[in-house]
Design a protein around this motif. Structure first.
Motif, PDB file in Angstrom:
ATOM      1  N   ILE A 463      38.277  31.804  26.503  1.00 59.96           N
ATOM      2  CA  ILE A 463      39.636  31.422  27.211  1.00 59.96           C
ATOM      3  C   ILE A 463      39.716  32.702  28.273  1.00 59.96           C
ATOM      4  CG2 ILE A 463      42.019  30.837  27.642  1.00 59.96           C
ATOM      5  CD1 ILE A 463      41.741  29.901  24.880  1.00 59.96           C
ATOM      6  N   ALA A 464      39.721  32.777  29.590  1.00 60.20           N
ATOM      7  CA  ALA A 464      39.011  33.796  30.040  1.00 60.20           C
ATOM      8  C   ALA A 464      40.335  34.915  30.148  1.00 60.20           C
ATOM      9  CB  ALA A 464      38.831  33.764  32.173  1.00 60.20           C
ATOM     10  N   ASP A 465      40.082  36.203  30.110  1.00 60.32           N
ATOM     11  CA  ASP A 465      41.566  36.909  29.753  1.00 60.32           C
ATOM     12  C   ASP A 465      41.546  36.966  32.011  1.00 60.32           C
ATOM     13  OD1 ASP A 465      42.196  37.732  28.068  1.00 60.32           O
ATOM     14  OD2 ASP A 465      41.280  39.716  27.593  1.00 60.32           O
ATOM     15  N   ILE A 466      42.923  36.882  32.015  1.00 56.04           N
ATOM     16  CA  ILE A 466      43.767  37.322  33.939  1.00 56.04           C
ATOM     17  C   ILE A 466      44.455  38.714  33.378  1.00 56.04           C
ATOM     18  CG2 ILE A 466      44.804  35.941  34.824  1.00 56.04           C
ATOM     19  CD1 ILE A 466      42.471  34.472  33.977  1.00 56.04           C
ATOM     20  N   VAL A 467      44.113  39.176  34.306  1.00 53.55           N
ATOM     21  CA  VAL A 467      44.501  40.224  34.443  1.00 53.55           C
ATOM     22  C   VAL A 467      45.424  40.269  36.407  1.00 53.55           C
ATOM     23  CG1 VAL A 467      43.932  42.907  34.957  1.00 53.55           C
ATOM     24  CG2 VAL A 467      42.385  41.762  33.711  1.00 53.55           C
ATOM     25  N   GLU A 468      46.527  40.525  35.864  1.00 53.41           N
ATOM     26  CA  GLU A 468      47.263  40.359  37.126  1.00 53.41           C
ATOM     27  C   GLU A 468      47.514  42.078  37.731  1.00 53.41           C
ATOM     28  OE1 GLU A 468      48.903  38.142  37.742  1.00 53.41           O
ATOM     29  OE2 GLU A 468      48.824  36.570  35.863  1.00 53.41           O
ATOM     30  N   VAL A 469      46.762  42.179  39.036  1.00 54.96           N
ATOM     31  CA  VAL A 469      47.064  42.729  39.732  1.00 54.96           C
ATOM     32  C   VAL A 469      47.694  43.538  40.925  1.00 54.96           C
ATOM     33  CG1 VAL A 469      44.765  43.962  38.830  1.00 54.96           C
ATOM     34  CG2 VAL A 469      44.968  42.090  41.062  1.00 54.96           C
ATOM     35  N   ASP A 470      48.139  44.202  41.566  1.00 56.10           N
ATOM     36  CA  ASP A 470      48.593  44.407  43.148  1.00 56.10           C
ATOM     37  C   ASP A 470      47.309  44.757  44.212  1.00 56.10           C
ATOM     38  OD1 ASP A 470      47.471  46.891  42.975  1.00 56.10           O
ATOM     39  OD2 ASP A 470      49.268  47.566  42.159  1.00 56.10           O
ATOM     40  N   ALA A 471      48.312  44.757  45.231  1.00 55.55           N
ATOM     41  CA  ALA A 471      46.641  44.186  46.661  1.00 55.55           C
ATOM     42  C   ALA A 471      46.230  45.680  46.267  1.00 55.55           C
ATOM     43  CB  ALA A 471      47.686  44.710  48.111  1.00 55.55           C
ATOM     44  N   GLY A 472      46.206  46.938  45.981  1.00 55.35           N
ATOM     45  CA  GLY A 472      45.645  48.076  45.766  1.00 55.35           C
ATOM     46  C   GLY A 472      44.664  48.121  44.457  1.00 55.35           C
ATOM     47  N   LEU A 473      45.243  47.224  43.600  1.00 52.52           N
ATOM     48  CA  LEU A 473      43.632  47.440  42.834  1.00 52.52           C
ATOM     49  C   LEU A 473      43.055  46.761  42.805  1.00 52.52           C
ATOM     50  CD1 LEU A 473      45.804  47.606  39.250  1.00 52.52           C
ATOM     51  CD2 LEU A 473      44.627  49.635  40.608  1.00 52.52           C
ATOM     52  N   LEU A 474      43.231  45.489  43.218  1.00 55.08           N
ATOM     53  CA  LEU A 474      42.504  44.116  44.013  1.00 55.08           C
ATOM     54  C   LEU A 474      41.329  44.623  44.389  1.00 55.08           C
ATOM     55  CD1 LEU A 474      40.992  41.428  43.521  1.00 55.08           C
ATOM     56  CD2 LEU A 474      42.839  40.644  45.431  1.00 55.08           C
ATOM     57  N   SER A 475      41.708  45.520  45.673  1.00 52.39           N
ATOM     58  CA  SER A 475      41.210  46.179  46.248  1.00 52.39           C
ATOM     59  C   SER A 475      39.733  47.504  45.911  1.00 52.39           C
ATOM     60  CB  SER A 475      41.680  47.072  48.060  1.00 52.39           C
ATOM     61  OG  SER A 475      40.723  47.740  48.989  1.00 52.39           O
ATOM     62  N   VAL A 476      40.189  48.171  44.981  1.00 52.01           N
ATOM     63  CA  VAL A 476      39.793  48.873  44.272  1.00 52.01           C
ATOM     64  C   VAL A 476      38.253  47.781  43.670  1.00 52.01           C
ATOM     65  CG1 VAL A 476      39.512  49.827  42.142  1.00 52.01           C
ATOM     66  CG2 VAL A 476      41.547  51.013  43.873  1.00 52.01           C
ATOM     67  N   PHE A 477      38.819  46.969  42.972  1.00 52.82           N
ATOM     68  CA  PHE A 477      37.655  46.181  42.278  1.00 52.82           C
ATOM     69  C   PHE A 477      36.724  46.014  43.113  1.00 52.82           C
ATOM     70  CE2 PHE A 477      36.603  41.551  41.348  1.00 52.82           C
ATOM     71  CZ  PHE A 477      35.684  42.139  40.036  1.00 52.82           C
ATOM     72  N   GLU A 478      37.090  45.746  44.017  1.00 53.93           N
ATOM     73  CA  GLU A 478      36.063  44.257  45.219  1.00 53.93           C
ATOM     74  C   GLU A 478      35.655  45.528  46.254  1.00 53.93           C
ATOM     75  OE1 GLU A 478      39.050  42.532  48.495  1.00 53.93           O
ATOM     76  OE2 GLU A 478      38.898  40.922  46.594  1.00 53.93           O
ATOM     77  N   GLN A 479      35.620  47.173  46.111  1.00 51.30           N
ATOM     78  CA  GLN A 479      34.667  47.761  46.017  1.00 51.30           C
ATOM     79  C   GLN A 479      33.967  48.446  45.508  1.00 51.30           C
ATOM     80  OE1 GLN A 479      36.847  51.946  48.050  1.00 51.30           O
ATOM     81  NE2 GLN A 479      35.528  52.241  48.206  1.00 51.30           N
ATOM     82  N   HIS A 480      34.517  48.085  43.806  1.00 57.36           N
ATOM     83  CA  HIS A 480      33.583  48.523  42.987  1.00 57.36           C
ATOM     84  C   HIS A 480      33.065  48.001  41.424  1.00 57.36           C
ATOM     85  CE1 HIS A 480      34.265  52.946  44.070  1.00 57.36           C
ATOM     86  NE2 HIS A 480      35.616  52.721  44.254  1.00 57.36           N
ATOM     87  N   GLN A 481      33.024  46.366  42.125  1.00 61.79           N
ATOM     88  CA  GLN A 481      32.830  45.317  41.121  1.00 61.79           C
ATOM     89  C   GLN A 481      31.763  45.981  40.651  1.00 61.79           C
ATOM     90  OE1 GLN A 481      32.631  41.382  43.134  1.00 61.79           O
ATOM     91  NE2 GLN A 481      32.173  40.522  41.428  1.00 61.79           N
ATOM     92  N   SER A 482      30.421  46.730  41.202  1.00 63.13           N
ATOM     93  CA  SER A 482      29.093  46.742  41.111  1.00 63.13           C
ATOM     94  C   SER A 482      29.099  47.387  39.565  1.00 63.13           C
ATOM     95  CB  SER A 482      27.879  47.538  41.728  1.00 63.13           C
ATOM     96  OG  SER A 482      29.250  48.644  42.281  1.00 63.13           O
ATOM     97  N   LEU A 483      29.951  48.356  39.589  1.00 61.59           N
ATOM     98  CA  LEU A 483      30.493  49.765  38.693  1.00 61.59           C
ATOM     99  C   LEU A 483      30.441  48.342  36.805  1.00 61.59           C
ATOM    100  CD1 LEU A 483      31.960  52.526  39.723  1.00 61.59           C
ATOM    101  CD2 LEU A 483      29.809  51.887  38.839  1.00 61.59           C
TER     102      LEU A 483
END
Length: 599
Positions: A463-483
């Motif tokens: 079962i996938a782990d769901i991580v609740e994030v705010d808009a700032g962290l979501l933006s960080v993820f989208e920028q660094h998804q390759s990492l």
């Protein structure tokens, strides 16, 4: 009637001075920097009442010309820059006019200076009032006498601490300058008492021992690394040498003393896996970068700088430190350990053969130890357990101790186990006591860390782990998804403010994927450039290594001990365990003589 009014010139100057001069140590710092800019090879500092009642700084630098005295105390008067472009490429500390202007608006300053021996000039300044120029007889150089500090600023004077506290800050300033400029002789006195005297000591290592004590001996690593666009020189302490504050982290950029959060964070990242939490290393480093790559004008006290490529510096500095520490580690550990344990014999990996027909062998890092001394594999279940024969050499032939009756086991003439938790190792010039659990923990930690960055196998989460994030962290993820892809995580946007972790590296299969991903995102949010996320994974790797390592109370065979020592020598970091505890204690002849009060 409007509420906004322009301040008078005196108030403006005092506000500006207050950004630079906040205590006697600030006066000393600014004026000593002037002396160094003037090419001084000797700087004498005399203080009264911790600098609160008087400061005198005397140097043998190039001196000030008569025609320059009239502008020496004028703000923004300088010989070092002519345009804004020059300001961004200045390689000196600053310019004497700025420092003298700041100091003279919060204290009375008497300036004497001569460019040739015998003939000099003198002027006094306070709050924009200047005395007439007088001829004086003096040696070449400059002398600055500061008195009545904050006498007209009652609020600022009330914030001064005791004379002892203010003096300690001055001592710290002079100590730092003397360490960064070993070619310059520094003397600091209060009354008849000499507090610092570095005359004739030209070596940084000798100066470190002078200032911080002989306990540093043998715990310093020289740094001299040239990387593309960056040269790093100086000394760092080995991980066994830690302190409760950053006071002994001294860094200069192109010779300028700074307090850079970016650099300190980079250094602490380097030491994160080898020293305890809330402890700090000793660092004395000069970073040489091109003047075009650094802006020195972002802090009123010139205590910080801004780098054109902060991410590169953040990544490169730990590498330079690690290279230097590894060199010291090899010198201190490899030769004596290998000479004490005869590795020319059949290797322990060969001795630890399986009873299966394949005759496979495994390194100690993949073995678990039983109470009986037998070793079992933590690998595939088809591998069977085995025991290792012990050497039959009688204890009486060993000759290490006269009374061997209390020894429970003695594996060779050169090392033995005590208290079923520590290995005592005799070498040609020293005695080592190793913590077997800590040593194995470090070996495993390095192995798991390598595995986390190189092994491509993943664990699919049911079962996938769901991580609740705010808009700032979501933006960080989208920028660094390759990492995250590089770290072997499969993470994707699941919905508004949510990320789904679907696969994780095998090494992290037993821990909360959501927690790890959130920690990584928070680290990326604050990071400069392209961060090394492996350091953020330390707590989980540390826990896994601790649980898997040999436990205290496990009796080791000769082959197990040899393999443990061999892996220990080969370990890229063999100073401390991942928690920061020492792996070993080393006693040489001098240490022994001190223990028995022979020194």
């Amino acid at each position: 009637m409007g509420l906004i009014r322009q301040l008078d010139e005196i108030t403006i100057n005092q506000i500006a001075a207050g950004e630079v001069i906040d205590r006697p140590a600030s006066v000393v710092k600014e004026l000593v920097e002037n002396s160094l800019d003037a090419g001084a090879t000797k700087v004498d500092v005399f203080v009264e009442d911790g600098g609160r009642e008087g400061i005198v700084i005397r140097d043998n630098g190039s001196g000030i010309a008569k025609e320059d005295f009239s502008s020496a105390f004028v703000r923004h008067a300088t010989s070092k820059i002519r345009s804004l472009d020059d300001l961004y490429q200045v390689g000196s500390f600053g310019f004497r006019g700025e420092a003298l202007a700041s100091v003279s608006h919060v204290a009375s300053v008497e300036l004497r200076s001569a460019q040739t021996k015998g003939k000099g000039w003198q002027m006094t300044a306070y709050k924009g009032d200047f005395s007439s120029l007088k001829a004086v007889t003096m040696d070449k150089g400059t002398e600055m006498v500061v008195s009545t500090l904050f006498s007209d600023l009652a609020v600022r004077r009330r914030f001064l601490k005791s004379a002892g506290t203010e003096l300690s800050h001055i001592c710290e300033v002079i100590t730092r300058f003397s360490l960064c400029y070993p070619a310059v002789d520094f003397v600091l006195k209060q009354g008849d008492k000499t507090l610092v005297n570095t005359c004739g000591i030209l070596d940084q290592e000798a100066l470190l021992l002078l200032h911080f004590g002989d306990d540093l001996r043998g715990k310093l690593a020289r740094v001299d690394e040239v990387l593309p666009g960056l040269t790093v020189k100086g000394f760092v302490g080995t991980p066994q040498l830690t302190f409760s504050s950053r006071q002994k982290m001294i860094v200069t950029v192109n010779g300028r003393l700074i307090q850079s959060p970016l650099i300190f964070k980079s250094i602490q990242q380097c030491y994160q896996a080898v020293i305890p939490a809330r402890r700090f290393p000793l660092v004395l480093l000069d970073l040489e970068v091109s003047t075009e790559g650094v802006d020195v004008n972002i802090h009123p006290q010139k205590q910080d700088v801004k780098f054109l490529a902060p991410g590169f510096l953040y990544d490169a500095l730990p590498k330079a430190i690690q290279l230097s520490l590894q060199k010291v580690s090899q010198v201190q550990i490899e030769s004596p350990v290998l000479s004490a344990v005869d590795m020319s014999e059949k290797s322990a990996a060969e001795v630890l053969t399986l009873s299966s027909s394949d005759q496979e062998s495994m390194p100690v890092s993949m073995l678990s130890f039983s109470d009986s001394g037998e070793v079992s594999s933590s690998g595939p279940s088809q591998l069977s357990s085995f025991s290792v024969p012990r050497p039959q050499k009688p204890l009486e032939q060993v000759g290490l101790l006269h009374d061997t009756s209390s020894l429970r086991a003695l594996d060779s003439p050169d090392y033995f186990q005590i208290f079923e938790g520590y290995l005592v190792l005799k070498t040609a010039d020293a005695l080592f006591i190793l913590d077997q659990h800590a040593v194995h923990e470090r070996i495993l930690y390095e192995s798991f860390q390598k595995e986390a960055s190189s092994v491509t196998e993943r664990q699919v989460l049911l079962i996938a782990d769901i991580v609740e994030v705010d808009a700032g962290l979501l933006s960080v993820f989208e920028q660094h998804q390759s990492l995250f892809d590089q770290l072997n995580f499969v993470v994707e946007v699941f919905g508004p403010g949510q990320l789904a972790v679907r696969e994780v590296p095998l090494v992290f299969a037993s821990v909360s994927a959501a927690v790890i991903v959130r920690v990584l995102l928070e680290s990326l949010k604050d990071a400069e450039g392209q961060p090394d996320l492996s350091f953020e994974l330390k707590p989980w790797l540390q826990l896994k290594a601790c649980k898997a390592a040999i436990k205290v109370g496990k009796r080791l065979s000769d082959a197990e001990t040899k393999q443990l020592l061999k892996d220990f020598v080969a370990c890229p970091s063999n100073f401390t365990c991942p928690h920061g505890r020492p792996l070993y204690i080393r006693y040489d002849k001098k240490a022994m003589e001190r223990l028995f009060m022979r020194l």
